[in-house]
Design a protein around this motif. Structure first.
Motif, PDB file in Angstrom:
ATOM      1  N   ALA A   2      45.002 -16.453  16.473  1.00 37.20           N
ATOM      2  CA  ALA A   2      44.327 -17.419  15.603  1.00 37.20           C
ATOM      3  C   ALA A   2      42.999 -17.860  16.211  1.00 37.20           C
ATOM      4  O   ALA A   2      42.041 -18.129  15.495  1.00 37.20           O
ATOM      5  CB  ALA A   2      45.227 -18.627  15.367  1.00 37.20           C
ATOM      6  N   ARG A   3      42.948 -17.930  17.551  1.00 39.82           N
ATOM      7  CA  ARG A   3      41.699 -18.309  18.218  1.00 39.82           C
ATOM      8  C   ARG A   3      40.618 -17.258  17.987  1.00 39.82           C
ATOM      9  O   ARG A   3      39.451 -17.593  17.823  1.00 39.82           O
ATOM     10  CB  ARG A   3      41.919 -18.489  19.714  1.00 39.82           C
ATOM     11  N   LEU A   5      40.365 -15.318  15.392  1.00 42.47           N
ATOM     12  CA  LEU A   5      39.910 -15.447  14.011  1.00 42.47           C
ATOM     13  C   LEU A   5      38.960 -16.631  13.862  1.00 42.47           C
ATOM     14  O   LEU A   5      37.960 -16.541  13.146  1.00 42.47           O
ATOM     15  CB  LEU A   5      41.108 -15.590  13.077  1.00 42.47           C
ATOM     16  N   ALA A   6      39.255 -17.743  14.531  1.00 43.08           N
ATOM     17  CA  ALA A   6      38.370 -18.907  14.469  1.00 43.08           C
ATOM     18  C   ALA A   6      37.027 -18.593  15.112  1.00 43.08           C
ATOM     19  O   ALA A   6      35.966 -18.967  14.595  1.00 43.08           O
ATOM     20  CB  ALA A   6      39.023 -20.101  15.143  1.00 43.08           C
ATOM     21  N   LEU A   7      37.047 -17.891  16.230  1.00 43.95           N
ATOM     22  CA  LEU A   7      35.812 -17.505  16.909  1.00 43.95           C
ATOM     23  C   LEU A   7      35.007 -16.542  16.048  1.00 43.95           C
ATOM     24  O   LEU A   7      33.777 -16.641  15.980  1.00 43.95           O
ATOM     25  CB  LEU A   7      36.127 -16.864  18.268  1.00 43.95           C
ATOM     26  N   ASP A   8      35.696 -15.639  15.364  1.00 40.22           N
ATOM     27  CA  ASP A   8      35.016 -14.711  14.473  1.00 40.22           C
ATOM     28  C   ASP A   8      34.347 -15.461  13.318  1.00 40.22           C
ATOM     29  O   ASP A   8      33.222 -15.139  12.931  1.00 40.22           O
ATOM     30  CB  ASP A   8      36.022 -13.681  13.924  1.00 40.22           C
ATOM     31  N   GLY A   9      35.000 -16.474  12.801  1.00 42.91           N
ATOM     32  CA  GLY A   9      34.409 -17.287  11.736  1.00 42.91           C
ATOM     33  C   GLY A   9      33.162 -18.017  12.212  1.00 42.91           C
ATOM     34  O   GLY A   9      32.149 -18.066  11.516  1.00 42.91           O
ATOM     35  N   TRP A  10      33.217 -18.588  13.413  1.00 41.76           N
ATOM     36  CA  TRP A  10      32.051 -19.281  13.979  1.00 41.76           C
ATOM     37  C   TRP A  10      30.906 -18.298  14.195  1.00 41.76           C
ATOM     38  O   TRP A  10      29.744 -18.614  13.934  1.00 41.76           O
ATOM     39  CB  TRP A  10      32.413 -19.933  15.314  1.00 41.76           C
ATOM     40  N   ASP A  13      29.329 -17.516  10.886  1.00 42.33           N
ATOM     41  CA  ASP A  13      28.509 -18.643  10.439  1.00 42.33           C
ATOM     42  C   ASP A  13      27.198 -18.718  11.222  1.00 42.33           C
ATOM     43  O   ASP A  13      26.144 -19.005  10.650  1.00 42.33           O
ATOM     44  CB  ASP A  13      29.274 -19.956  10.604  1.00 42.33           C
TER      45      ASP A  13
END
Length: 91
Positions: A2-3, A5-10, A13
């Motif tokens: 999940a981390r 995926l969150a890093l990929d989203g950041w 962005d």
């Protein structure tokens, strides 16, 4: 997982923001300067409030300090009386 995926989203962005800023450099400079001015003004105001209001005075027994005011009265005017905020001790 999940981390990542969150890093990929950041990261996505950040790339989008960089591309948007590159398309409109004038608007980007305006935004950056406005943010810089706002942060600088906030820092200056906090420093003043911290120095003047929040920190105690660097004198022993600073609660007993008084203000003396000398006023020059012009002819024909009445003098305004001023009183210290804290009464003198021993009186």
């Amino acid at each position: 997982m999940a981390r990542l995926l969150a890093l990929d989203g950041w990261l996505r962005d950040f790339r989008f923001a960089a591309r948007s800023m590159a398309r409109r450099p004038g608007a980007s400079a305006t935004v950056v300067l406005t943010l810089a001015l706002g942060i600088a003004a906030t820092t200056v105001i906090f420093a003043l409030v911290d120095t003047v209001l929040l920190r105690p005075l660097p004198y022993p027994d600073s609660a007993a300090l008084v203000v003396a005011v000398l006023a020059c009265v012009l002819p024909g005017m009445r003098a305004a009386a001023t009183a210290p905020a804290v009464a003198l001790r021993g009186q």
